[in-house]
Design a protein around this motif. Structure first.
Motif, PDB file in Angstrom:
ATOM      1  N   GLY A 120      21.482  42.416   0.131  1.00  0.00           N
ATOM      2  CA  GLY A 120      21.951  41.512  -0.866  1.00  0.00           C
ATOM      3  C   GLY A 120      22.279  41.897  -2.261  1.00  0.00           C
ATOM      4  N   ALA A 121      22.395  43.546  -2.312  1.00  0.00           N
ATOM      5  CA  ALA A 121      22.719  44.057  -3.646  1.00  0.00           C
ATOM      6  C   ALA A 121      24.422  43.790  -3.802  1.00  0.00           C
ATOM      7  CB  ALA A 121      22.273  45.441  -3.474  1.00  0.00           C
ATOM      8  N   THR A 122      24.822  43.946  -4.935  1.00  0.00           N
ATOM      9  CA  THR A 122      26.044  43.744  -5.382  1.00  0.00           C
ATOM     10  C   THR A 122      26.523  45.276  -5.726  1.00  0.00           C
ATOM     11  OG1 THR A 122      26.162  41.644  -6.226  1.00  0.00           O
ATOM     12  CG2 THR A 122      27.706  43.221  -6.987  1.00  0.00           C
ATOM     13  N   LEU A 123      27.748  45.725  -5.153  1.00  0.00           N
ATOM     14  CA  LEU A 123      28.011  47.207  -5.026  1.00  0.00           C
ATOM     15  C   LEU A 123      29.523  47.022  -6.129  1.00  0.00           C
ATOM     16  CD1 LEU A 123      25.694  47.782  -3.556  1.00  0.00           C
ATOM     17  CD2 LEU A 123      26.864  49.395  -2.355  1.00  0.00           C
ATOM     18  N   VAL A 124      29.790  48.074  -6.950  1.00  0.00           N
ATOM     19  CA  VAL A 124      31.044  48.252  -7.401  1.00  0.00           C
ATOM     20  C   VAL A 124      31.163  49.643  -7.453  1.00  0.00           C
ATOM     21  CG1 VAL A 124      31.023  45.954  -8.916  1.00  0.00           C
ATOM     22  CG2 VAL A 124      29.929  47.934  -9.702  1.00  0.00           C
TER      23      VAL A 124
END
Length: 857
Positions: free
Chosen positions: A193-197
């Motif tokens: 569920g993490a957001t990665l950029v």
């Protein structure tokens, strides 16, 4: 073999009567199995994620956390880029790559909407390196090639409708910067569920770490034939002390430990509620077998007359229970897997992605489920089995369904009164405790003893309570109501056990409602008494407030003042040489207006003077500190200072209890600017008469920073109430399992009692009782049993909740509030539960053939 055949024949002959008991076992086992499968699957998901991202050996700053984040500065601890080359040259190293990762960022789209997760998972900003291809694959576009490129993960892009070319703004502690999406990656393993950029390395260094030439980690992989442990030893020898080195296995263990707390809390909480459901199910099983034994009195007497021994009769009933436990448990284990899949889908809808590809059913799960279900069922049937064994051959001459133990015995009543009195005494001791630790033990003992007491004394209470309820509820229905009352009173033990099953769940509901309402009322009262600020600005995830957001607030013209609030770690040495690690609150003098703190001695304003501080009364008492003493304070990341104690605050409230205050200017003299902590929250007050304009202006100023929320006091109270309400709703949802099992118990009791009273029902129908009156009588009987259980449960729960609140008053929660609307709603709802539970038994009774019923043996 004869016992087994007899048991199997009886089980199949009465399978319809045992169906609801089997459902209760199924539900309880399913909850246990589903919990184990769900948590095992989450562990598998995180294990795969950690394994896919870990290098053979990683080098981090010494003392860095698992996520390498430093809360004080909002910036990760960093390593010099020269360390990468130093590691690369170490013998046994095949590749060494510098990595950057930061969770103190917020990413927003063109409409200033946060694209980060809402599930509590972090937004992680990283630099793009070849190592990233271990866990992700580029499915669209290209990797970041400069300061205007950013790559995002596919789940985030899909959720927020992002595509190649869209512009994203990243809010970091050193400023905002924008970039356009150049690529989208998908995970090779499940992303929880993490957001990665991802940014190019130079941009990540400059924007996330403050300058180029820094990394947060060095990732090294070994040459073929070199073990991780050997590589770790070689790197340690090459770079020396001052760094944290971890093998891939150690890094995975550290990551697993980081999430273990959350998983364990969820696992054991759900298993606790499954245990409550099992406890409630015991009453259902005991009632079922007690009534079946009573209905088969003549049959058992005949078996005894033709030579069956007591042990054979006893074993026959226990074998039936064993068969029931096996059937219910096997079905429960299968249902548990389905429940786990449902929980995974629910978590995915809330933002924590869990793939069914990782579904993990360990061999221990069915073993635990089967063992629990079978053991609990057999134990619950033990007492009815003993009663069956005591049936004499002369019982063959009596009518069936005439139990000889209908009235609660004196011994049982005396034991119940003793347990209840002991429980009440323990609860009273909890309310008089002066410390939370011993008081909690008294509270736990009081809850257990009083619950056992009410369970044991239930049959004795049934007579008086049911008669009282009959006067209020049943007498208005005339003869039908009086017959319903007498039916409920006919077997006090059965009524007590059926009501006790419902009592347990509702007692917990009432207790938690009282505690939750008291927490909200206490916090609201404290807010009214102590908080003078008009607005509170903070992040829901605990992120520090970036300077640009603080600057935007300070420019709002309708604000009278803005107060920053920082936390800084320190080691404090008292006048006797004793050292304690603690956090100090660094604020500005206007904080005294924003939060009204009582002082035990000294003046709080003096604590904001040069090289001055305040301490809490608990610390002062423990360390023998008084106003005028000088403490040695070694600031984390800064120098050591000699600070004079100018005030001692009273540790009596909830807000900032135990806080030690210093002036922000004092902190700035001893901590370098690049190590200076950022504000964790900001308090602000409007100019006289401009509260409304200031509120709108503050919200407008923070619109570009959606990670922060500005609340006035009304908002803050509503948020607090909502948070407690959400927590209680989750608990109520879990308790619903126990309440459902209790409802099944009411249904089963009524269904079996209809069978037991077949001839009686036929006679009543023969002398003129209509089908409608018969159905009403059974419904009213069900209602009064449900209200009996609700009355006991709610009364018991309010007692528990009151004792718990008195104990929590030691921690500042001093207001007791009984949520009467909730209590009354639950009580009235119990009547509808009774009506619902009686629908099928009443329908079956109404359809009974009169002549067949009279002829029934």
């Amino acid at each position: 073999m004869t016992v087994l055949k007899t048991s199997l024949r009886n089980f199949l002959a009465h399978k319809g009567r045992m169906a609801l008991s089997a459902v209760a076992v199924l539900l309880s086992v399913a909850f246990v199995s589903g919990t184990l499968v769900f948590t095992d699957t989450m562990n598998t998901t995180f294990d795969k994620l950690f394994a896919s991202t870990a290098s053979d050996v990683s080098v981090s700053p010494k003392g860095a956390a698992v996520d390498d984040e430093t809360p004080q500065t909002g910036r990760p601890e960093a390593l010099p880029a020269s360390l990468v080359e130093q590691v690369r040259k170490t013998e046994g190293v095949q590749t060494a790559v510098g990595a950057i990762a930061s969770t103190s960022v917020t990413v927003v789209d063109a409409d200033d909407k946060n694209v980060g997760p809402t599930s509590g998972a972090p937004t992680i900003a990283l630099n793009w390196s070849p190592n990233e291809l271990r866990s992700v694959e580029l499915v669209d576009g290209h990797e970041p090639r400069g300061p205007t490129d950013v790559v995002v993960d596919g789940a985030t892009a899909e959720k927020h409708g992002l595509k190649i070319g869209d512009e994203l703004r990243t809010i970091a502690v050193d400023g905002d910067f924008t970039a356009k999406i150049s690529g989208i990656v998908d995970f090779k393993v499940t992303n929880p569920g993490a957001t990665l950029v991802y940014f190019d390395t130079a941009t990540a260094q400059r924007e996330l770490l403050g300058k180029e030439g820094l990394f947060t980690q060095v990732q090294a992989d070994a040459k073929p034939g070199v073990s991780d442990e050997a590589l770790k030893a070689d790197i340690a020898a090459a770079i020396g002390d001052g760094y944290k080195l971890q093998t891939a296995a150690e890094a995975a263990d550290a990551g697993r430990e980081d999430v273990a707390g959350f998983l364990d809390v969820m696992k054991y909480a759900m298993l606790g509620f499954a245990g409550i459901a099992f406890l409630v199910g015991i009453f259902l099983i005991v009632n079922t077998f007690s009534m079946l034994v009573a209905q088969r009195t003549r049959e058992i007497g005949l078996m005894r007359a033709i030579g069956s021994s007591r042990k054979q009769i006893n074993r026959s009933v226990l074998v039936e229970a064993l068969l029931l436990g096996i059937v219910g448990s096997v079905a429960g284990v299968a249902a548990g897997v389905g429940l786990a899949v449902g929980l995974m889908k629910l978590m995915s809808s809330m933002g924590m992605e869990l793939s069914t590809r990782d579904l993990t059913v360990a061999w221990t799960t069915p073993v635990v489920g089967l063992a629990l279900g079978i053991v609990v069922t057999v134990l619950a049937a033990y007492i009815p089995a003993r009663r069956a064994g005591k049936v004499s051959p002369m019982a063959a001459l009596r009518d069936a369904g005439t139990p000889a133990d209908g009235k609660a015995g004196r011994v049982r009543g005396g034991l119940g009164l003793a347990l209840t009195a002991a429980g009440a005494a323990a609860l009273w001791a909890a309310t008089r405790a002066e410390e939370a630790g011993p008081g909690s033990l008294w509270l736990g003992l009081g809850v257990v003893l009083s619950l056992l007491g009410f369970i044991v004394i239930g049959p004795l209470l049934a007579g008086g309570v049911v008669r009282a309820l009959g006067v209020v509820v049943l007498r208005v229905f005339g003869p039908v109501g009086r017959m319903a009352e007498r039916n409920a009173l006919r077997n006090p033990r059965r009524t007590g056990a059926t009501g006790a099953a419902l009592m347990i769940g509702l007692a917990l509901v009432a207790c938690l409602s009282v505690v939750g309402s008291s927490m909200v009322a206490s916090a609201t009262d404290e807010l009214d008494r102590s908080v003078g600020a008009d607005f509170i600005v903070q992040s829901g995830t605990g992120q520090p407030i970036v300077p640009q957001a603080q600057a935007a607030l300070e420019k709002v013209p309708s604000l009278d003042h803005v107060t920053e609030y920082k936390w800084v770690g320190a080691k404090i040495t008292d006048t006797r040489g004793r050292t304690k690690t603690a956090d100090l609150a660094a604020t500005e003098p206007t904080y005294m207006q924003d939060l009204r703190r009582e002082t035990a001695s000294g003046t709080l304003a003096d604590a904001y003077g040069e090289d001055a501080m305040s301490v809490g009364s608990d610390y002062a008492t423990e360390h023998g500190v008084k106003v005028g003493d000088v403490l040695t304070v070694a600031f984390t990341g800064g120098k050591t200072a000699k600070l004079k104690v100018a005030a001692i605050t009273a540790d009596t409230g909830q807000v900032d209890n135990g806080a030690m205050y210093i002036n922000v200017s004092t902190l700035a003299r001893y901590v370098p600017a690049d190590r200076m902590p950022k504000s964790l929250l900001i308090l602000a007050s409007a100019k006289e008469g401009q509260e409304t304009q200031a509120y709108e202006a503050v919200k407008k100023a923070l619109a570009p920073y959606p990670q922060y929320k500005a609340s006035n006091q009304a908002d803050y109270k509503e948020d607090l109430k909502s948070q407690v309400g959400q927590l209680l709703n989750i608990v109520y949802g879990l308790l619903a399992l126990a309440i459902v099992v209790a409802i099944l118990g009411v249904v089963n009791t009524l269904a079996l009692s209809v069978v037991e009273r077949t001839r009686e029902i036929g006679l009543m129908r023969a002398i003129g009782l209509s089908r409608r009156q018969l159905r009403r009588m059974i419904r009213l009987e069900s209602v009064v049993i449900a209200l009996f259980g609700a009355l006991l449960g709610l009364g018991l729960g309010m007692g528990w909740g009151t004792a718990a609140q008195k104990l929590l008053a030691l921690e500042g929660l001093g207001v007791l509030e009984i949520p009467w609307p909730t209590i009354l709603t639950v009580f009235v709802g119990s009547a509808f539960v009774g009506l619902f539970a009686a629908l099928v038994p009443a329908f079956r009774a109404g359809r009974m053939n009169v002549l067949n019923a009279i002829a029934s043996e």
